[in-house]
Design a protein around this motif. Sequence first.
Motif, short mmCIF file in Angstrom:
data_model
loop_
_atom_site.label_atom_id
_atom_site.label_comp_id
_atom_site.label_asym_id
_atom_site.label_seq_id
_atom_site.Cartn_x
_atom_site.Cartn_y
_atom_site.Cartn_z
N THR A 116 0.76 -1.25 0.07
CA THR A 116 -0.01 0.03 0.08
C THR A 116 0.98 1.35 0.02
OG1 THR A 116 -1.75 -1.10 1.47
CG2 THR A 116 -1.89 1.19 1.14
N ARG A 118 2.23 4.76 1.06
CA ARG A 118 2.34 5.41 2.31
C ARG A 118 0.94 6.41 2.90
NH1 ARG A 118 7.31 8.37 5.34
NH2 ARG A 118 6.16 9.17 7.12
N ALA A 121 -2.03 4.12 3.39
CA ALA A 121 -1.94 3.31 4.70
C ALA A 121 -1.98 4.41 5.77
CB ALA A 121 -0.72 2.72 4.65
N ASP A 138 -3.57 -7.51 11.39
CA ASP A 138 -3.27 -7.19 10.04
C ASP A 138 -2.98 -8.59 9.36
OD1 ASP A 138 -2.60 -6.27 7.45
OD2 ASP A 138 -0.73 -5.23 8.35
N ASP A 146 0.98 -1.57 5.87
CA ASP A 146 -0.17 -1.04 6.57
C ASP A 146 0.09 -1.10 8.06
OD1 ASP A 146 -2.46 -0.43 4.83
OD2 ASP A 146 -1.74 -2.18 3.76
N ASP A 204 -6.05 -7.73 3.49
CA ASP A 204 -5.77 -7.52 2.18
C ASP A 204 -5.35 -8.90 1.42
OD1 ASP A 204 -4.83 -6.34 -0.08
OD2 ASP A 204 -3.07 -5.68 0.91
N LYS A 240 -9.19 -4.47 2.22
CA LYS A 240 -8.64 -3.91 1.01
C LYS A 240 -9.05 -4.90 -0.19
CE LYS A 240 -4.41 -2.40 -1.18
NZ LYS A 240 -2.96 -2.39 -1.13
#
Length: 423
Positions: A116, A118, A121, A138, A146, A204, A240
């Motif tokens: 991702t 910056r 994120a 996560d 992230d 994600d 995501k």
Amino acid sequence: MASHPVSGGPPHRRDTARDGGTVPRLADNGPVNDLDPLAALTALRTDEGSALLARLADHDPAEELALATRLRRDHPAALVSAALGQARLRQRAVAKFGAGDAGRMFFTPNGVEQSTRRSVAEHRARRFADLGVRSVADLCSGIGGDAIALARAGITVLAVDRDPLTAATARANAEVLGLSALIEVCCADVTDIDTAPFDAVFADPARRGGRGRIFDPEAYSPPLSWAIGAARGRPHAALKVAPGIPHEAVPEEAEAEWISDGGEVKEAVLWFGTRPSAVRATLLPGGHVLHGRGLPDPEVRPPGRYLYEPDGAVIRAHLVAEAAQELNGGLIDATIAYVTSDELRRTPYATAYEITDVLPFNVKRLRALLRERGVGRLTVKKRGSAVEPEELRRKVRPQGPGEATVFLTRVAGAPSMLVGRPV
């Protein structure tokens, strides 16, 4: 909400293998013909590897062959090769992570490509923090982009990835950025993780396979349906997904957010525990948010003096009607996302162009018009046209000091060309 510290909290599966220990200088070990990726990462984190990376921070890739030859006089060839590869990845990563972080972090080729940006994120981390979230699982964390943003927002993170090299890279990144106290890395299958101790889940799923991008959400790894189930198990969650996700695939209890950065659509996010069925477009770096209000489609009207091209996130979120209302405009065609108006209004949600000519599609007529005005710098945009911009440029052969933008599109169903310039 219950907080889950990185250590000392409720039990969950974790990877106890850590980078560290004493690694001899490779230059003292004799010739090394090959390093597997994990060994290369470990070697690059030694004093010798760190010194090599520091020398390569600003190297010119065009001079890499000569530079490699010089470096191999004092360092093992495999270490030099690993350092050059990592230096190239760091240079590529600057666009996503900024020079400060990219110059210290470690990357894999897939990690640079799929991580991702910056700014995106950080936006997501701020949203989590604003929701009162203090701990996040996560899932499919990759190299830790992230997780880093979440930790910098004061949130403790369990970063999970099933690939050993990726997990080791994420752990190295947490350490070099001074975030190990907030980020714990676990090498495991995300479906084995108990997320109950955490305030929120961020997932994600992988959207690339052996043949490239995956467009079917159920072909994600893990499938979107599994990620939705994981999201429903916590007070808050964010998933995501690809920006092209069909709106009908969004669960009713989720809020759908499309995010662009610098005018480029980056991703869509499904939020749980926020505003069910809400839709929004977020434009970075300004942080402008356009909320869906369920407006009917704008009226179709003849092209006015100004044409507005909505940001891609606005289009993906199906919020062109909301943007048109702000602009007091209508559409040039019922199926085309170009807004037109006779008045100029500043908006972050669309780019404005002043239109000088509206013509039926005719290459010869366009060529004559551009030649008459001395247009040599021509920008071609298309929406609803089968003609490719480069094909049109070859046919009209623009020449001269002038500049113009031509839109290949439809006006009330008819193939048309709108000529103008950015406001």
